[in-house]
Every structure is written in structure tokens, then in C-alpha cells.
Design a protein around this motif. Structure first.
Motif, PDB file in Angstrom:
ATOM      1  N   VAL A  78       1.159  -1.254  -0.293  1.00 34.76           N
ATOM      2  CA  VAL A  78      -0.125  -0.391  -0.098  1.00 34.76           C
ATOM      3  C   VAL A  78       0.519   1.257   0.257  1.00 34.76           C
ATOM      4  N   GLN A  79       1.546   1.314   0.813  1.00 32.98           N
ATOM      5  CA  GLN A  79       3.045   2.660   0.991  1.00 32.98           C
ATOM      6  C   GLN A  79       3.344   2.803  -0.375  1.00 32.98           C
ATOM      7  N   ALA A  80       3.870   1.832  -0.754  1.00 30.80           N
ATOM      8  CA  ALA A  80       4.456   2.231  -2.294  1.00 30.80           C
ATOM      9  C   ALA A  80       3.156   2.324  -3.612  1.00 30.80           C
ATOM     10  N   THR A  81       2.936   1.675  -3.197  1.00 31.54           N
ATOM     11  CA  THR A  81       1.747   2.493  -4.318  1.00 31.54           C
ATOM     12  C   THR A  81       1.059   3.716  -3.604  1.00 31.54           C
ATOM     13  N   LEU A  82       0.425   4.255  -2.518  1.00 32.51           N
ATOM     14  CA  LEU A  82       0.862   5.798  -2.823  1.00 32.51           C
ATOM     15  C   LEU A  82       1.590   6.706  -2.716  1.00 32.51           C
ATOM     16  N   VAL A  83       3.184   6.193  -2.753  1.00 36.60           N
ATOM     17  CA  VAL A  83       4.279   7.061  -3.207  1.00 36.60           C
ATOM     18  C   VAL A  83       4.484   7.774  -4.585  1.00 36.60           C
ATOM     19  N   VAL A  84       4.005   6.118  -4.877  1.00 33.33           N
ATOM     20  CA  VAL A  84       4.105   6.534  -6.694  1.00 33.33           C
ATOM     21  C   VAL A  84       3.125   7.182  -7.555  1.00 33.33           C
ATOM     22  N   LEU A  85       1.683   7.022  -6.613  1.00 32.80           N
ATOM     23  CA  LEU A  85       0.939   8.095  -7.259  1.00 32.80           C
ATOM     24  C   LEU A  85       1.003   8.708  -6.955  1.00 32.80           C
ATOM     25  N   SER A  86       1.476   9.319  -5.895  1.00 35.90           N
ATOM     26  CA  SER A  86       1.208  10.852  -5.418  1.00 35.90           C
ATOM     27  C   SER A  86       2.566  11.721  -6.238  1.00 35.90           C
ATOM     28  N   ALA A  87       3.321  11.288  -7.640  1.00 35.05           N
ATOM     29  CA  ALA A  87       4.157  11.880  -7.910  1.00 35.05           C
ATOM     30  C   ALA A  87       2.842  12.710  -9.319  1.00 35.05           C
ATOM     31  N   TYR A  88       1.812  11.601  -9.598  1.00 37.01           N
ATOM     32  CA  TYR A  88       1.492  12.284 -10.620  1.00 37.01           C
ATOM     33  C   TYR A  88       0.887  13.457 -10.964  1.00 37.01           C
ATOM     34  N   THR A 129       5.451   9.235   5.203  1.00 34.33           N
ATOM     35  CA  THR A 129       5.483   8.134   4.552  1.00 34.33           C
ATOM     36  C   THR A 129       3.799   8.547   3.262  1.00 34.33           C
ATOM     37  N   ILE A 130       2.800   7.761   4.180  1.00 33.48           N
ATOM     38  CA  ILE A 130       2.069   7.736   2.489  1.00 33.48           C
ATOM     39  C   ILE A 130       0.856   8.488   3.340  1.00 33.48           C
ATOM     40  N   ALA A 131       1.466   9.633   3.707  1.00 32.08           N
ATOM     41  CA  ALA A 131       0.614  11.190   3.767  1.00 32.08           C
ATOM     42  C   ALA A 131       0.761  12.262   3.072  1.00 32.08           C
ATOM     43  N   VAL A 132       2.341  11.702   2.073  1.00 32.38           N
ATOM     44  CA  VAL A 132       1.995  12.669   0.973  1.00 32.38           C
ATOM     45  C   VAL A 132       1.243  12.318  -0.254  1.00 32.38           C
ATOM     46  N   PHE A 133       0.642  10.501  -0.305  1.00 31.13           N
ATOM     47  CA  PHE A 133      -0.118  10.516  -1.340  1.00 31.13           C
ATOM     48  C   PHE A 133      -2.075  11.613  -1.320  1.00 31.13           C
ATOM     49  N   PHE A 134      -1.729  11.904  -0.645  1.00 33.11           N
ATOM     50  CA  PHE A 134      -2.951  12.762   0.100  1.00 33.11           C
ATOM     51  C   PHE A 134      -2.773  14.233  -0.073  1.00 33.11           C
ATOM     52  N   TYR A 135      -1.802  14.660   0.198  1.00 35.08           N
ATOM     53  CA  TYR A 135      -1.243  16.216   0.430  1.00 35.08           C
ATOM     54  C   TYR A 135      -1.395  16.569  -1.174  1.00 35.08           C
ATOM     55  N   ALA A 136      -0.822  15.371  -1.971  1.00 35.98           N
ATOM     56  CA  ALA A 136      -0.391  15.517  -3.797  1.00 35.98           C
ATOM     57  C   ALA A 136      -1.848  15.544  -4.267  1.00 35.98           C
ATOM     58  N   TYR A 137      -2.566  14.956  -3.744  1.00 36.07           N
ATOM     59  CA  TYR A 137      -4.206  15.252  -4.680  1.00 36.07           C
ATOM     60  C   TYR A 137      -4.525  16.168  -4.073  1.00 36.07           C
TER      61      TYR A 137
END
Length: 339
Positions: A78-88, A129-137
Motif C-alpha cells: 500500500v505504501q509503495a502504491t501511494l508514494v508512486v501515485l503521489s508523483a502524478y 510516508t503515505i501522507a504525501v499521497f493525500f497531500y499531493a492530490y
């Protein structure tokens, strides 16, 4: 997909070869299981109700996956997925401003290969680490002025970790600064009002989370927000900032400059982005909480390069790099093709 494979493989290899940071991974593995099975929140690994240490309600939906596969590997994937998707969002914004898929991919590469991301993945799993996904979007939807989606992502971000409301608040100050100088006066007033509401809501949400964490377990309250050299409470710190701004700045600079660990980390982070963030004043407000939490906190574990506490900062610095190149190209329009 390449970074997802790398991150997943590295995390799983560490875990399967008994090289994981067992304490944190054990803490969150148990906590996610407790959420997923609707059990009381006392964490026996940490020895407390974990919500008084890190306010990670986001583990509840992740915990539902544990009903199917209740293993630590779930958290790592889950962490790897969210971090990678945060780059979009970085790719979308870079492509919009610079009309270049190549630059967008370059920013994504710099972000995902940055030292902050690498050290976080190496640390196994953490809410920071996973917080960046929600922040990015949240940033993406706020930039697109999709208010409802931005509100949803802001809330998800703020229930991921207790410091995220501060990141949201300072990001809003950046958006407000940009909007004030927006020549489109027709929609500017409405946008400023909405963004101001976001700003105030995030501050109130931070105070609410802090009160809840203290109320749950006042003894076990984390010292994550401990800045004793600047004041004994948030209100005292704010008072010192506004009543003695020069003295506060001098103390902050001295505390940073006399610490070689902090200086080294700062230089590594800035060199990783070729110091471009310096040329992006639009992002100055957004980066403030990252630098303060990273370098002004009493917790020495935050100061250096290792660990998981620089992930959101890497996203902000990547955004700053985009705006910096945009600013440079705008100023030197005639030299666009060479730059």
C-alpha cells in the motif's frame, strides 16, 4: 511502474530477510489489524492507545484490506502504491506550465529518486510516508479549483497524521498569495474566500486533533511538536514570533547553523533540486512547516537524512522546482528553447 517495482521489492526484501525496522512496522501492523477488526485501540507494541502518539485514522480503511490479507506485506505494498501515485500531480502541473512531457517525467524521476523518498521506503512503513499521497492530490485539486475534491483530500490528509493540518494551512497561504496577484478579478474574490475557509478550517482541525490526542492519553502524548527553545506551547511560540520576530529568526538561524547534521541534510535536499526552489517564491509558505518540523524540533531523530520525515517536503520541493522553471522561462521568454 518501475519505481513501484523497486519500492515494493526493496520493502518486501527487507521484511523477508529480517532487515525491517521491526518496532515501527510491528506497531502499524498491529494497529491496522485493530482498526480492520474493530477492536479497542490499545497498541501492545507501543504500550498505549496509538492515536495519542500519531493520529492515523487513515489506517481504518487500510485495515479493511486486513480482513482479506492480514499481513505486514499489505502495508508495504500500500505504501509503495501511494508514494508512486503521489508523483502524478507533479507530472500534470509540470506539463501544464511547461508544455513538456519530458520535463514532467524529469520532475517525477527527481522526486521519486530523492533522498527523502529513498530513506522513507528503506524505513519500511510510516504514516509520514503515505501522507504525501493525500497531500499531493489536495494540492492538485486546489490548483485546479475543484473545491469539493480538494476538501475531501484535505480531510483525508489531515486524518493521516497530526502534522498534516499545518502543511495544509501553509499551503493555503501560498495559494492565497498567488490568488491575490491574479489578474482575473472576476473569480478572484470567490477563490480567496474559499481558500481562506480552507486555511481557517485546517488550523481548527489541528487544534482539535491536538486536544483529542492529549485527551486520549496526556502522559503518552508525542513530543513531535516540541520546540522548547521557542516556547512551551503553540500560543507562546506564536506570541514570540509576532512580538520578537528578529530575535526569533536569529535564534532559529543559530540553532540551525551550529548543527552540522541539520546543515548536511538541508544541503542534500536543496542540491537534489539544483537549488531551483530558491527561485519559486510561490512555494515559500508551503515549505515553512517542513523546514521548521525537520530542523527546529527538539527531536534529534528528525534532523538528519535517514527516516521517513522528509517525504512531504520532497513533494513541496518538487513543486517549487516546477514553479522555478516556469518563473525563469517567463522572465526569459526569448531564450525558452535554449533553457
Amino acid at each position: 511502474s518501475i519505481f513501484f517495482i523497486i519500492f515494493s521489492a526493496h520493502s518486501l526484501y527487507n521484511y523477508w530477510s529480517f532487515s525491517a525496522h521491526a518496532w515501527d512496522l510491528g506497531i502499524y501492523d498491529q494497529q491496522t489489524w485493530l482498526f480492520g477488526h474493530f477492536k479497542p485501540q490499545f497498541n501492545t507494541v507501543r504500550g498505549m492507545n496509538l492515536l495519542s502518539d500519531h493520529f492515523g485514522l487513515i489506517l481504518f480503511p487500510i485495515g479493511l484490506i486486513y480482513l482479506i490479507y492480514p499481513h505486514a506485506e499489505t502495508l508495504l505494498i500500500v505504501q509503495a502504491t501511494l508514494v508512486v501515485l503521489s508523483a502524478y500531480p507533479l507530472w500534470i502541473i509540470a506539463k501544464h506550465y511547461l508544455k513538456s512531457n519530458l520535463f514532467g517525467l524529469a520532475i517525477v524521476f527527481v522526486y521519486l529518486s530523492s533522498w527523502g523518498i529513498q530513506s522513507a521506503i528503506d524505513f519500511d512503513f510510516h504514516l509520514a510516508t503515505i501522507a504525501v499521497f493525500f497531500y499531493a492530490y489536495f494540492i492538485l485539486f486546489m490548483w485546479q479549483k475543484k473545491w469539493l475534491w480538494a476538501g475531501l483530500l484535505a480531510i483525508l490528509s489531515m486524518i493521516t497524521k497530526e502534522d498534516m493540518p499545518i502543511y495544509i494551512a501553509f499551503a493555503m497561504l501560498g495559494f492565497l498569495t498567488i490568488e491575490i496577484f491574479n489578474p482575473d478579478k472576476e473569480n478572484r474574490r470567490k477563490t480567496i474566500i474559499i481558500q481562506s475557509v480552507f486555511f481557517l478550517f485546517s488550523l481548527l482541525f489541528f487544534l482539535l486533533i491536538d486536544w483529542l490526542m492529549t485527551h486520549i492519553n496526556p502522559i503518552g502524548r508525542s513530543n513531535y511538536f516540541s520546540f522548547s527553545s521557542f516556547g512551551s506551547s503553540y500560543f507562546e511560540i506564536l506570541k514570540n514570533i509576532f512580538s520578537q520576530p528578529v530575535g526569533f529568526a536569529q535564534k532559529l538561524f543559530k540553532q540551525f547553523y551550529e548543527n552540522p547534521i541539520k546543515k548536511k541534510a538541508f544541503l542534500v535536499f536543496m542540491n537534489g533540486f539544483s537549488w531551483l526552489p530558491v527561485f519559486a517564491p510561490q512555494t515559500y509558505f508551503a515549505i515553512i512547516p517542513f523546514f521548521l518540523i525537520k530542523f527546529a524540533s527538539d527531536r534529534s531523530a528528525l534532523w538528519g537524512l535517514s527516516g521517513q520525515y522528509a517525504v512531504v517536503g520532497m513533494f513541496i520541493l518538487s513543486m517549487a522546482a516546477i514553479y522555478a522553471v516556469k518563473n525563469i522561462l517567463h522572465k526569459y521568454e526569448n531564450f525558452r528553447k535554449y533553457i
